[in-house]
Design an enzyme around this catalytic site. Structure first.
Site, PDB file in Angstrom:
ATOM      1  N   TYR A 116       0.067  -0.705 -17.956  1.00 25.79           N
ATOM      2  CA  TYR A 116      -0.985   0.063 -17.256  1.00 25.79           C
ATOM      3  C   TYR A 116      -1.029   1.509 -17.766  1.00 25.79           C
ATOM      4  O   TYR A 116      -2.107   2.052 -18.043  1.00 25.79           O
ATOM      5  CB  TYR A 116      -0.685   0.007 -15.762  1.00 25.79           C
ATOM      6  CG  TYR A 116      -1.720   0.628 -14.851  1.00 25.79           C
ATOM      7  CD1 TYR A 116      -2.835  -0.111 -14.428  1.00 25.79           C
ATOM      8  CD2 TYR A 116      -1.569   1.921 -14.365  1.00 25.79           C
ATOM      9  CE1 TYR A 116      -3.767   0.455 -13.554  1.00 25.79           C
ATOM     10  CE2 TYR A 116      -2.491   2.483 -13.495  1.00 25.79           C
ATOM     11  CZ  TYR A 116      -3.591   1.745 -13.094  1.00 25.79           C
ATOM     12  OH  TYR A 116      -4.512   2.296 -12.219  1.00 25.79           O
ATOM     13  N   LYS A 135      -4.180   3.278 -19.548  1.00 28.53           N
ATOM     14  CA  LYS A 135      -4.840   4.424 -18.907  1.00 28.53           C
ATOM     15  C   LYS A 135      -4.757   5.677 -19.781  1.00 28.53           C
ATOM     16  O   LYS A 135      -5.696   6.473 -19.815  1.00 28.53           O
ATOM     17  CB  LYS A 135      -4.236   4.679 -17.523  1.00 28.53           C
ATOM     18  CG  LYS A 135      -4.530   3.562 -16.511  1.00 28.53           C
ATOM     19  CD  LYS A 135      -6.022   3.419 -16.269  1.00 28.53           C
ATOM     20  CE  LYS A 135      -6.364   2.490 -15.123  1.00 28.53           C
ATOM     21  NZ  LYS A 135      -7.813   2.287 -14.963  1.00 28.53           N
ATOM     22  N   ALA A 188     -13.572  -0.844 -13.547  1.00 29.69           N
ATOM     23  CA  ALA A 188     -12.828  -2.099 -13.319  1.00 29.69           C
ATOM     24  C   ALA A 188     -11.404  -1.968 -13.858  1.00 29.69           C
ATOM     25  O   ALA A 188     -11.182  -1.355 -14.901  1.00 29.69           O
ATOM     26  CB  ALA A 188     -13.535  -3.251 -14.025  1.00 29.69           C
TER      27      ALA A 188
HETATM   28  N1  CAA Z   1      12.829   4.644 -10.698  1.00 32.56           N
HETATM   29  C1  CAA Z   1      14.071   4.353 -11.125  1.00 32.56           C
HETATM   30  N2  CAA Z   1      14.664   3.160 -10.937  1.00 32.56           N
HETATM   31  C2  CAA Z   1      13.955   2.235 -10.260  1.00 32.56           C
HETATM   32  C3  CAA Z   1      12.663   2.462  -9.785  1.00 32.56           C
HETATM   33  C4  CAA Z   1      12.109   3.735 -10.017  1.00 32.56           C
HETATM   34  N3  CAA Z   1      10.875   4.042  -9.605  1.00 32.56           N
HETATM   35  N4  CAA Z   1      12.224   1.348  -9.171  1.00 32.56           N
HETATM   36  C5  CAA Z   1      13.221   0.427  -9.259  1.00 32.56           C
HETATM   37  N5  CAA Z   1      14.263   0.985  -9.914  1.00 32.56           N
HETATM   38  C6  CAA Z   1      15.541   0.357 -10.234  1.00 32.56           C
HETATM   39  C7  CAA Z   1      16.151  -0.326  -9.023  1.00 32.56           C
HETATM   40  O1  CAA Z   1      16.883   0.605  -8.264  1.00 32.56           O
HETATM   41  C8  CAA Z   1      17.011  -1.377  -9.661  1.00 32.56           C
HETATM   42  O2  CAA Z   1      18.207  -0.781 -10.129  1.00 32.56           O
HETATM   43  P1  CAA Z   1      19.608  -1.588 -10.098  1.00 32.56           P
HETATM   44  O3  CAA Z   1      19.386  -2.795 -10.952  1.00 32.56           O
HETATM   45  O4  CAA Z   1      20.566  -0.594 -10.669  1.00 32.56           O
HETATM   46  O5  CAA Z   1      19.818  -1.919  -8.663  1.00 32.56           O
HETATM   47  C9  CAA Z   1      16.224  -1.803 -10.895  1.00 32.56           C
HETATM   48  O6  CAA Z   1      15.295  -0.717 -11.143  1.00 32.56           O
HETATM   49  C10 CAA Z   1      15.478  -3.085 -10.703  1.00 32.56           C
HETATM   50  O7  CAA Z   1      14.731  -3.003  -9.489  1.00 32.56           O
HETATM   51  P2  CAA Z   1      13.772  -4.171  -9.050  1.00 32.56           P
HETATM   52  O8  CAA Z   1      14.506  -5.472  -9.114  1.00 32.56           O
HETATM   53  O9  CAA Z   1      13.097  -3.796  -7.771  1.00 32.56           O
HETATM   54  O10 CAA Z   1      12.717  -4.099 -10.255  1.00 32.56           O
HETATM   55  P3  CAA Z   1      11.571  -5.081 -10.685  1.00 32.56           P
HETATM   56  O11 CAA Z   1      11.729  -5.411 -12.104  1.00 32.56           O
HETATM   57  O12 CAA Z   1      11.394  -6.161  -9.689  1.00 32.56           O
HETATM   58  O13 CAA Z   1      10.305  -4.133 -10.636  1.00 32.56           O
HETATM   59  C11 CAA Z   1       8.599  -2.864  -9.630  1.00 32.56           C
HETATM   60  C12 CAA Z   1      10.012  -3.396  -9.528  1.00 32.56           C
HETATM   61  C13 CAA Z   1       7.579  -4.004  -9.786  1.00 32.56           C
HETATM   62  C14 CAA Z   1       8.408  -1.922 -10.786  1.00 32.56           C
HETATM   63  C15 CAA Z   1       8.395  -2.187  -8.280  1.00 32.56           C
HETATM   64  O14 CAA Z   1       9.344  -1.141  -8.219  1.00 32.56           O
HETATM   65  C16 CAA Z   1       7.023  -1.626  -8.091  1.00 32.56           C
HETATM   66  O15 CAA Z   1       6.088  -2.321  -7.759  1.00 32.56           O
HETATM   67  N6  CAA Z   1       6.905  -0.324  -8.254  1.00 32.56           N
HETATM   68  C17 CAA Z   1       5.638   0.359  -8.053  1.00 32.56           C
HETATM   69  C18 CAA Z   1       4.995   0.656  -9.361  1.00 32.56           C
HETATM   70  C19 CAA Z   1       3.755   1.451  -9.063  1.00 32.56           C
HETATM   71  O16 CAA Z   1       3.801   2.592  -8.617  1.00 32.56           O
HETATM   72  N7  CAA Z   1       2.608   0.852  -9.302  1.00 32.56           N
HETATM   73  C20 CAA Z   1       1.350   1.498  -9.010  1.00 32.56           C
HETATM   74  C21 CAA Z   1       0.369   0.436  -8.594  1.00 32.56           C
HETATM   75  S1  CAA Z   1      -1.135   1.180  -7.967  1.00 32.56           S
HETATM   76  C22 CAA Z   1      -1.843   1.811  -9.334  1.00 32.56           C
HETATM   77  O17 CAA Z   1      -1.476   1.542 -10.438  1.00 32.56           O
HETATM   78  C23 CAA Z   1      -3.007   2.734  -9.107  1.00 32.56           C
HETATM   79  C24 CAA Z   1      -2.774   4.012  -9.792  1.00 32.56           C
HETATM   80  O18 CAA Z   1      -3.285   4.202 -10.883  1.00 32.56           O
HETATM   81  C25 CAA Z   1      -2.003   5.072  -9.132  1.00 32.56           C
HETATM   82  P1  NAP Z   2      -9.414  -2.856  -6.705  1.00 36.32           P
HETATM   83  O1  NAP Z   2      -9.803  -2.604  -5.310  1.00 36.32           O
HETATM   84  O2  NAP Z   2      -8.384  -3.875  -7.016  1.00 36.32           O
HETATM   85  O3  NAP Z   2     -10.747  -3.144  -7.561  1.00 36.32           O
HETATM   86  C1  NAP Z   2     -10.709  -3.501  -8.898  1.00 36.32           C
HETATM   87  C2  NAP Z   2     -12.048  -4.074  -9.273  1.00 36.32           C
HETATM   88  O4  NAP Z   2     -12.054  -4.421 -10.678  1.00 36.32           O
HETATM   89  C3  NAP Z   2     -12.404  -5.344  -8.513  1.00 36.32           C
HETATM   90  O5  NAP Z   2     -13.741  -5.285  -8.124  1.00 36.32           O
HETATM   91  C4  NAP Z   2     -12.203  -6.435  -9.547  1.00 36.32           C
HETATM   92  O6  NAP Z   2     -12.995  -7.579  -9.319  1.00 36.32           O
HETATM   93  C5  NAP Z   2     -12.640  -5.710 -10.795  1.00 36.32           C
HETATM   94  N1  NAP Z   2     -12.204  -6.415 -12.004  1.00 36.32           N
HETATM   95  C6  NAP Z   2     -10.957  -6.839 -12.319  1.00 36.32           C
HETATM   96  N2  NAP Z   2     -10.970  -7.494 -13.498  1.00 36.32           N
HETATM   97  C7  NAP Z   2     -12.267  -7.484 -13.929  1.00 36.32           C
HETATM   98  C8  NAP Z   2     -12.918  -8.004 -15.063  1.00 36.32           C
HETATM   99  N3  NAP Z   2     -12.249  -8.678 -16.028  1.00 36.32           N
HETATM  100  N4  NAP Z   2     -14.254  -7.817 -15.190  1.00 36.32           N
HETATM  101  C9  NAP Z   2     -14.945  -7.140 -14.239  1.00 36.32           C
HETATM  102  N5  NAP Z   2     -14.375  -6.632 -13.137  1.00 36.32           N
HETATM  103  C10 NAP Z   2     -13.058  -6.803 -12.984  1.00 36.32           C
HETATM  104  O7  NAP Z   2      -8.848  -1.520  -7.381  1.00 36.32           O
HETATM  105  P2  NAP Z   2      -9.270   0.002  -7.181  1.00 36.32           P
HETATM  106  O8  NAP Z   2      -8.122   0.684  -6.563  1.00 36.32           O
HETATM  107  O9  NAP Z   2     -10.621   0.102  -6.591  1.00 36.32           O
HETATM  108  O10 NAP Z   2      -9.287   0.442  -8.707  1.00 36.32           O
HETATM  109  C11 NAP Z   2     -10.472   0.761  -9.401  1.00 36.32           C
HETATM  110  C12 NAP Z   2     -10.076   1.505 -10.682  1.00 36.32           C
HETATM  111  O11 NAP Z   2      -9.419   2.719 -10.340  1.00 36.32           O
HETATM  112  C13 NAP Z   2      -9.107   0.742 -11.569  1.00 36.32           C
HETATM  113  O12 NAP Z   2      -9.420   0.958 -12.929  1.00 36.32           O
HETATM  114  C14 NAP Z   2      -7.772   1.383 -11.253  1.00 36.32           C
HETATM  115  O13 NAP Z   2      -6.864   1.248 -12.305  1.00 36.32           O
HETATM  116  C15 NAP Z   2      -8.199   2.799 -11.027  1.00 36.32           C
HETATM  117  N6  NAP Z   2      -7.281   3.599 -10.235  1.00 36.32           N
HETATM  118  C16 NAP Z   2      -6.980   3.230  -8.962  1.00 36.32           C
HETATM  119  C17 NAP Z   2      -6.108   4.035  -8.233  1.00 36.32           C
HETATM  120  C18 NAP Z   2      -5.707   3.714  -6.835  1.00 36.32           C
HETATM  121  O14 NAP Z   2      -4.779   4.356  -6.368  1.00 36.32           O
HETATM  122  N7  NAP Z   2      -6.348   2.795  -6.154  1.00 36.32           N
HETATM  123  C19 NAP Z   2      -5.553   5.176  -8.811  1.00 36.32           C
HETATM  124  C20 NAP Z   2      -5.905   5.506 -10.114  1.00 36.32           C
HETATM  125  C21 NAP Z   2      -6.769   4.724 -10.800  1.00 36.32           C
HETATM  126  P3  NAP Z   2     -12.295  -9.000  -8.921  1.00 36.32           P
HETATM  127  O15 NAP Z   2     -11.342  -8.681  -7.826  1.00 36.32           O
HETATM  128  O16 NAP Z   2     -13.449  -9.834  -8.542  1.00 36.32           O
HETATM  129  O17 NAP Z   2     -11.587  -9.473 -10.179  1.00 36.32           O
END
Ligand code: CAA
Ligand code: NAP
Length: 248
Positions: free
Chosen positions: A155, A159, A91
């Site tokens: 995050y 992690k 989760a």
């Molecule tokens: N590297 C360097 N600079 C960056 C950047 C990056 N990756 N992203 C944005 N910036 C810069 C922008 O260019 C901007 O610069 P200026 O102010 O000079 O123009 C500044 O940062 C602010 O940009 P934003 O207004 O877009 O920034 P924000 O505060 O709204 O945040 C964010 C943006 C939420 C971080 C967005 O970029 C985002 O969602 N990024 C993705 C993050 C990500 O990869 N998350 C993974 C989710 S899935 C997951 O977590 C599963 C897993 O384990 C893999």
């Molecule tokens: P997802 O589709 O958003 O699933 C997340 C699951 O966690 C949902 O079933 C959610 O249930 C449950 N959850 C959230 N809060 C909870 C809580 N307090 N108690 C019990 N369950 C809870 O995400 P996913 O991509 O499958 O991710 C699964 C795991 O893999 C996460 O730990 C994530 O960080 C990790 N991971 C994902 C990626 C990727 O690229 N997808 C990469 C690296 C690691 P509800 O929605 O009902 O809250």
């Protein structure tokens, strides 16, 4: 073991993208799979979808961010199904934003759901595993815990912390036949990743040598491998599965 001599495995966050694939793969590989759900509406829909695919899973409520809720869930599962042999701490949530904009709520929600959950669930199963001299704990971490990611201080900290937990617990329980390992996936096609802005995601995928997102089945395969009897000498390890995005 259950009455049919199948290993019982609990998968937290079962109703999510990775959780679903993990449940199906473990079921197909002969485990008795018990899922954990968080929101009821999602769980009902999930059960119906699995039913249409020919699967039936036991599903139990628990908020893994809360110690008591996780403990009550484990107790109920062990009463109704049997002792938990394998725990998959899967989760998790994101609350992505730069630290300058991050609220204490964004911080604690991610730390509690992704990291404290590992304590909350594992603490409630570990004594049983040690007493029975068998156990598998599999922690789903992330490439972003290994290398950091802009916008993910909460995050990445959670992690990275998961693997610290893995390494220490692995040492404590090795002599009782219990292994503890981490899996660190790269970007996998689930709702969590689809929430990343499209432009940002395109840039991320461009940095992956394999040139694509990972499939949930690819991570599920690795989970099932680590859950198997044959992996008894693997403990304290961190398996990267990221398409070459982060090599080290
Ligand atoms: N590297 C360097 N600079 C960056 C950047 C990056 N990756 N992203 C944005 N910036 C810069 C922008 O260019 C901007 O610069 P200026 O102010 O000079 O123009 C500044 O940062 C602010 O940009 P934003 O207004 O877009 O920034 P924000 O505060 O709204 O945040 C964010 C943006 C939420 C971080 C967005 O970029 C985002 O969602 N990024 C993705 C993050 C990500 O990869 N998350 C993974 C989710 S899935 C997951 O977590 C599963 C897993 O384990 C893999
Ligand atoms: P997802 O589709 O958003 O699933 C997340 C699951 O966690 C949902 O079933 C959610 O249930 C449950 N959850 C959230 N809060 C909870 C809580 N307090 N108690 C019990 N369950 C809870 O995400 P996913 O991509 O499958 O991710 C699964 C795991 O893999 C996460 O730990 C994530 O960080 C990790 N991971 C994902 C990626 C990727 O690229 N997808 C990469 C690296 C690691 P509800 O929605 O009902 O809250």
């Amino acid at each position: 073991m259950d009455k049919q001599n199948k290993r019982i495995v609990l998968v937290t966050g079962a109703t999510g993208g990775l959780g679903t694939a993990i449940c199906k793969k473990l079921h197909d590989d002969g485990f008795h799979v018990v899922g954990n759900f968080h929101t009821k509406e999602k769980a009902d829909k999930w059960m119906e979808e699995r039913h249409h695919e020919g699967y039936h899973f036991d599903l139990f409520y628990g908020d893994v961010a809360d110690f008591k809720s996780a403990g009550d869930m484990v107790k109920l599962i062990e009463e109704k199904i049997g002792p938990i042999d394998t725990l998959v701490n899967n989760a998790g949530i994101t609350r992505d934003t730069r630290l300058v904009n991050m609220s204490p709520e964004d911080w604690y929600a991610v730390i509690n759901t992704n990291l404290s959950s590992v304590f909350n669930c594992t603490r409630n199963v570990i004594e049983g595993m040690v007493a029975r001299k068998f156990g598998r704990v599999i922690n789903i971490s992330s490439v972003n815990g290994q290398r950091g990611q802009f916008g993910q201080t909460n995050y990445s900290a959670a992690k990275a912390g998961m693997h610290g937990f893995t390494k220490s617990l692995a040492m404590e329980v090795a002599k009782y036949g219990v292994t503890v390992n981490t899996i660190s996936p790269g970007y996998i096609a689930t709702d969590m990743v689809m929430a990343v802005p499209e432009k940002v995601l395109t840039q991320i995928v461009a940095q992956v040598p394999l040139g694509r997102l990972g499939g949930t089945h690819e991570v599920a395969h690795l989970v099932s491998f680590l859950a198997s009897e044959e992996t008894s000498f693997i403990t304290g390890a961190n398996y990267a599965i990221n398409g070459g995005q982060h090599v080290f």
